[in-house]
Design a protein around this motif. Structure first.
Motif, PDB file in Angstrom:
ATOM      1  N   MET A 114       0.937  -0.920  -0.052  1.00  0.00           N
ATOM      2  CA  MET A 114       0.096   0.137   0.071  1.00  0.00           C
ATOM      3  C   MET A 114       0.969   0.925  -0.114  1.00  0.00           C
ATOM      4  O   MET A 114       0.471   2.306  -0.289  1.00  0.00           O
ATOM      5  N   ARG A 115       1.679   1.053   0.774  1.00  0.00           N
ATOM      6  CA  ARG A 115       2.478   2.599   0.901  1.00  0.00           C
ATOM      7  C   ARG A 115       3.408   2.592  -0.749  1.00  0.00           C
ATOM      8  O   ARG A 115       2.747   3.734  -1.168  1.00  0.00           O
ATOM      9  N   ARG A 116       3.663   1.725  -1.342  1.00  0.00           N
ATOM     10  CA  ARG A 116       4.970   2.157  -2.221  1.00  0.00           C
ATOM     11  C   ARG A 116       3.402   2.059  -3.754  1.00  0.00           C
ATOM     12  O   ARG A 116       3.582   3.241  -4.664  1.00  0.00           O
ATOM     13  N   SER A 117       2.129   1.826  -3.364  1.00  0.00           N
ATOM     14  CA  SER A 117       0.990   2.312  -4.690  1.00  0.00           C
ATOM     15  C   SER A 117       0.885   3.458  -4.655  1.00  0.00           C
ATOM     16  O   SER A 117       0.752   4.548  -4.703  1.00  0.00           O
ATOM     17  N   LEU A 121       0.635   6.920  -6.934  1.00  0.00           N
ATOM     18  CA  LEU A 121      -0.067   7.695  -6.951  1.00  0.00           C
ATOM     19  C   LEU A 121      -0.355   9.157  -6.369  1.00  0.00           C
ATOM     20  O   LEU A 121      -0.277  10.090  -6.973  1.00  0.00           O
ATOM     21  N   GLU A 122       0.980   9.155  -5.215  1.00  0.00           N
ATOM     22  CA  GLU A 122       1.182  10.946  -4.720  1.00  0.00           C
ATOM     23  C   GLU A 122       1.598  11.562  -6.203  1.00  0.00           C
ATOM     24  O   GLU A 122       2.127  12.773  -5.425  1.00  0.00           O
ATOM     25  N   VAL A 133      -7.961   6.686  -4.657  1.00  0.00           N
ATOM     26  CA  VAL A 133      -7.928   6.197  -5.931  1.00  0.00           C
ATOM     27  C   VAL A 133      -7.070   4.702  -4.914  1.00  0.00           C
ATOM     28  O   VAL A 133      -7.955   4.098  -5.798  1.00  0.00           O
ATOM     29  N   ASP A 134      -6.317   4.651  -4.353  1.00  0.00           N
ATOM     30  CA  ASP A 134      -5.805   3.506  -4.220  1.00  0.00           C
ATOM     31  C   ASP A 134      -6.869   2.086  -3.835  1.00  0.00           C
ATOM     32  O   ASP A 134      -6.759   1.055  -4.061  1.00  0.00           O
ATOM     33  N   ALA A 135      -7.721   2.993  -2.465  1.00  0.00           N
ATOM     34  CA  ALA A 135      -9.124   1.776  -2.123  1.00  0.00           C
ATOM     35  C   ALA A 135      -9.705   1.782  -3.476  1.00  0.00           C
ATOM     36  O   ALA A 135     -10.386   0.271  -3.120  1.00  0.00           O
ATOM     37  N   LEU A 136     -10.237   2.901  -4.447  1.00  0.00           N
ATOM     38  CA  LEU A 136     -11.189   2.115  -5.742  1.00  0.00           C
ATOM     39  C   LEU A 136     -10.061   0.729  -6.640  1.00  0.00           C
ATOM     40  O   LEU A 136     -11.005   0.349  -7.136  1.00  0.00           O
TER      41      LEU A 136
END
Length: 168
Positions: A114-117, A121-122, A133-136
């Motif tokens: 999750m951190r790398r995602s 995204l950031e 967006v990550d959760a989507l």
């Protein structure tokens, strides 16, 4: 071999003996290289997560504008997260999530994923939007894994636009 067996039989149905048989190696070589199933599962899931996040980073890092980033996310969901390999990867993700829910050691794998995602995204969105967006993406991956109906690309684009457009 380990990931394929986990995808077929689940973590509960995976053992050193089954992996050794599938790999065509003596059982002793498995126990020589891995102290137990926990160590073997940790290594397998670490490699799995690295493969997924590398694919994610590759697609998102190619985007140079917000619009390209949005299109990259749609491509990730509709191209990278489809097909037989994706069905296997979806099962593996569910198995990893289940382990992570109970075992802090495995939770470290999902947290790093999750951190790398979010880092990627950031590059394009503020931290709160990146988290949404990550959760989507994760949610749509779960739905794609379980729902036989194909996901409409337009609905995905609309959801991404809604999340990434600032409300006044």
């Amino acid at each position: 071999m380990t990931l394929e067996l986990i995808a077929e039989a689940g973590v509960a149905g995976t053992s050193h003996r089954k992996i050794a048989a599938r790999a065509g190696v003596p059982l002793g070589s498995m126990t020589y290289h891995f102290n137990g199933m926990d160590e073997l599962l940790f290594e397998a899931f670490t490699r799995f997560a690295e493969t997924i996040i590398t694919q994610f980073e590759k697609r998102l890092s190619a985007a140079t504008t917000i619009d390209e980033a949005k299109e990259a996310i749609v491509g990730l969901i509709h191209q990278d997260l489809t097909g037989p390999q994706t069905a296997r990867d979806g099962v593996l993700a569910f198995e990893l999530y289940t382990l992570a829910a109970r075992e802090p050691r495995f939770r470290a794998i999902t947290r790093e994923w999750m951190r790398r995602s979010r880092v990627e995204l950031e590059r394009h969105f503020d931290p709160d939007t990146a988290r949404q967006v990550d959760a989507l993406i994760e949610g749509l991956w779960i739905h794609r894994s379980l729902d036989p109906e194909p996901l409409d690309r337009g609905i995905t684009k609309d959801a991404i636009t809604r999340i990434t457009t600032r409300q006044s």
